[in-house]
Structure formats: structure tokens, C-alpha cells
Scaffold this motif. Sequence first.
Motif, short mmCIF file in Angstrom:
data_model
loop_
_atom_site.label_atom_id
_atom_site.label_comp_id
_atom_site.label_asym_id
_atom_site.label_seq_id
_atom_site.Cartn_x
_atom_site.Cartn_y
_atom_site.Cartn_z
N LEU A 21 0.95 -1.13 0.25
CA LEU A 21 -0.14 -0.02 -0.04
C LEU A 21 0.91 1.27 0.00
O LEU A 21 0.47 2.33 -0.58
N VAL A 22 2.00 1.18 0.55
CA VAL A 22 2.84 2.51 0.61
C VAL A 22 3.34 2.60 -0.93
O VAL A 22 3.44 4.09 -1.47
N ILE A 23 3.96 1.68 -1.53
CA ILE A 23 4.11 1.99 -2.92
C ILE A 23 3.00 2.38 -3.77
O ILE A 23 3.21 3.58 -4.41
N GLN A 24 1.80 2.21 -3.91
CA GLN A 24 0.68 2.39 -4.30
C GLN A 24 0.32 4.09 -4.11
O GLN A 24 0.08 4.65 -4.75
N LEU A 25 0.24 4.38 -2.51
CA LEU A 25 -0.14 5.58 -2.19
C LEU A 25 1.00 6.42 -2.59
O LEU A 25 0.59 7.69 -2.94
N ALA A 26 2.07 6.21 -2.18
CA ALA A 26 3.16 6.95 -2.73
C ALA A 26 3.06 7.36 -4.29
O ALA A 26 3.16 8.73 -4.59
N LYS A 27 2.83 6.41 -5.03
CA LYS A 27 2.98 6.89 -6.61
C LYS A 27 1.53 7.40 -6.71
O LYS A 27 1.60 8.53 -7.52
N HIS A 28 0.58 6.94 -6.39
CA HIS A 28 -0.91 7.52 -7.00
C HIS A 28 -1.46 8.63 -6.35
O HIS A 28 -2.46 9.36 -6.73
N VAL A 29 -1.21 8.76 -4.92
CA VAL A 29 -1.83 9.73 -4.00
C VAL A 29 -1.07 10.75 -3.81
O VAL A 29 -1.27 12.15 -3.82
N PHE A 30 0.47 10.53 -3.44
CA PHE A 30 1.26 11.60 -3.13
C PHE A 30 1.91 12.12 -4.37
O PHE A 30 2.74 13.23 -4.26
N GLY A 31 2.09 11.30 -5.44
CA GLY A 31 3.01 11.82 -6.52
C GLY A 31 4.36 11.77 -6.71
O GLY A 31 4.95 12.53 -6.79
N ALA A 32 4.76 10.56 -6.01
CA ALA A 32 6.32 10.32 -5.86
C ALA A 32 6.97 10.72 -7.21
O ALA A 32 6.39 9.86 -8.31
N SER A 33 8.09 10.88 -7.35
CA SER A 33 8.84 10.92 -8.71
C SER A 33 9.47 9.67 -9.06
O SER A 33 9.65 9.51 -9.97
N LYS A 34 9.96 9.00 -7.85
CA LYS A 34 10.35 7.60 -8.20
C LYS A 34 10.01 6.65 -6.71
O LYS A 34 10.11 7.13 -5.69
N VAL A 35 9.59 5.34 -7.26
CA VAL A 35 9.33 4.46 -5.88
C VAL A 35 10.20 3.32 -6.30
O VAL A 35 10.12 2.79 -7.55
N ALA A 36 10.89 2.97 -5.53
CA ALA A 36 11.74 1.91 -5.43
C ALA A 36 11.23 1.07 -4.39
O ALA A 36 10.84 1.51 -3.01
N ALA A 37 11.53 -0.42 -4.18
CA ALA A 37 11.01 -1.21 -3.21
C ALA A 37 11.76 -2.51 -3.16
O ALA A 37 12.40 -2.93 -4.26
N THR A 38 11.70 -3.41 -2.26
CA THR A 38 12.52 -4.54 -2.03
C THR A 38 11.70 -5.63 -2.12
O THR A 38 10.75 -5.43 -1.50
#
Length: 323
Positions: free
Chosen positions: A178-195
Motif C-alpha cells: 500500500l505504501v508503494i501505491q499511495l506514494a505513487k498514485h496519491v502523493f505523486g512520488a517522482s520515483k518509487v523503489a521497493a525491495t
Amino acid sequence: MAAPSTASIPSKNKAWVYSEYGKAVDVLKLDSNVTVPEVKEDQVLIKVVAAALNPVDSLRMFGYIKATDSPLPTAPGYDIVGVVVKVGSHVKKFKEGDEVYGDINEKGIDHPKTIGSLAEYTAVEEKVLALKPKNLSFVEAASLPLAIATAYVCLKQTGFSAGKSILVLGGAGGVGTLVIQLAKHVFGASKVAATSSTGKLELLKSLGADLAIDYTKENFEDLPEKFDLVYDAVGLCDKAVKAVKEGGHAVTIVGPVTPPATRFVLSTVDGSILEKLEPYLESGKVKPVIDPKGPFPFSKTVEAFSYLDTKRAVGKVVVYPIP
């Protein structure tokens, strides 16, 4: 789903209960004779349809919050979805027959409810609930409340905003997905990386990760790229702080804290968080992720806890149907 009429609400119901602290396999028992709670003026009685398990349920069962816990015996469970079958005299938002969901414990580890979501019926304050988004199944809705609030409130409190980059440690877990999705689609992150481990990398990309890092092959803390926010959902804070760019921030939700990182604990929840995120859930921009081994039927709740405790679940572990 039709709600039982008030006349047909039983006085006793089935619930999973523990009377001493320990592992679910040792202490959790099905009790068919648990009193259905009375409804206070600000509460609704819910016929539970599905419930999700959270690490806090296990920690509580192990006795880690004894100092602030409610007295035993208790039926665990925070996340709930179900049908309103009775409303208290002061309730304004909901009526009988409404399908609602939420995290039923407003103050997480401060005297959580004695009858949690792993019961046929439970009484819940109106303010912690929201109407279930119509496009979500009961299983999908059950999986969201505590994890999505932990993801959203933490991002907000750390000042995450459009144009910033984030690294999510444990991207395939209940909160991480959910952090990945919220950062990207709700907060407008410039880049999302995840492990994640090798088999889960495609999932991370499907959720919106621009960079999926296989922790079995790469040390994320040694990569030249650094991030505005590192969100540690697995307990690797000592490494998380090494992946933060200057002026950035590392936050952990589990395990020891390595300064200058901070710990995030979700102190209070209410239904307004779910209402705020409803457009993203209804549009499908933010999707629940349910572990493929589930849902677990109510009769297999102990097995569901044993699986959760392996820390290998993808997304959320859900118990459904609750009879």
C-alpha cells in the motif's frame, strides 16, 4: 448481503478467544458461547463477514502489550468488514443493512476491544468506520483498514509530497504493497523503489514501483542512488539510514530504531482516512493485495495466524467467510 433483523440477533455467538498469552496454535480456541456485546449510543453492531490479521494481533497474543491490554479472555482482530445490524441512539452515518469496514480499535494498543473482529458479531464506534467501496469484495475491503492507515498517515507525517523519491523495504508485505501505491498514485512520488525476494519483483512493478530490488541479490544500502524517504516495514532500520539522501528521512514501523531514523506508530484511527482514500480505491488506482494462500475460512483461523507469523505473506492474510 441481507442483514439479520434485530429480532434474530442472538445473545451468544462464536468467536476465537484466548485466555492466556502465547502463540495462536497454543492459546487460541473457538468458543461458541461468547456474549454478543451491547451497543453503546455511539456504536453499531456488525455482523462480521471477513477480518484481516495484522502483526499487532500476534504481538498482543504473545503478551507484548500487557501493560495497556484489555483483560483476558479476549477475541483478537482489528480489521473488519460486515453488515450493520443495529445502531446506537446517537449514530448518524449508518443504518441497518449498510456494508461497512474499518479498524475497530481507535487507539491501537491502548485497551483494544475485548471482542475483536474474529467473532460473528462485534460492537464498533461509528467514527472508526466507513462505507465499504462498492467495487471491493468483502475480502478486499477487510484487508485494508489498519495497513492503509499505517501507510497513509506515516507518509503524511513524514512530509512526503509530490516530486520526492521513496524506497520501501518490504514492498510485498501488507503495509508495503500500500505504501508503494499511495506514494505513487496519491502523493505523486517522482520515483518509487521497493525491495522483495525474487518471486515478488513483478508484483512490486505492477503496483507502481519504478525500481524493484531483489534483496537476496543486492544490498539496497550500497546502491549509489539515495532517497528522500526510506520506509522500513521489515525491521532493517540500521541499513535504511544508509539509503537516505541528505535532508531526507528514514522511518521504521517495526524493530529497533537507528538514529536519525524515527519510529512510526499509528496512534489513532478513524473512518475519515478510508473516506479520503475512497476515490483511489473506487477508481482502482489503489488495489488491495490478498495473499494467494487465503482467504482462510473461519475454522482455519489458527492456521492463518501461523502463516502470518512466518512473515512470508504477500499482501494481507484474510479470514473469510465468518459464519
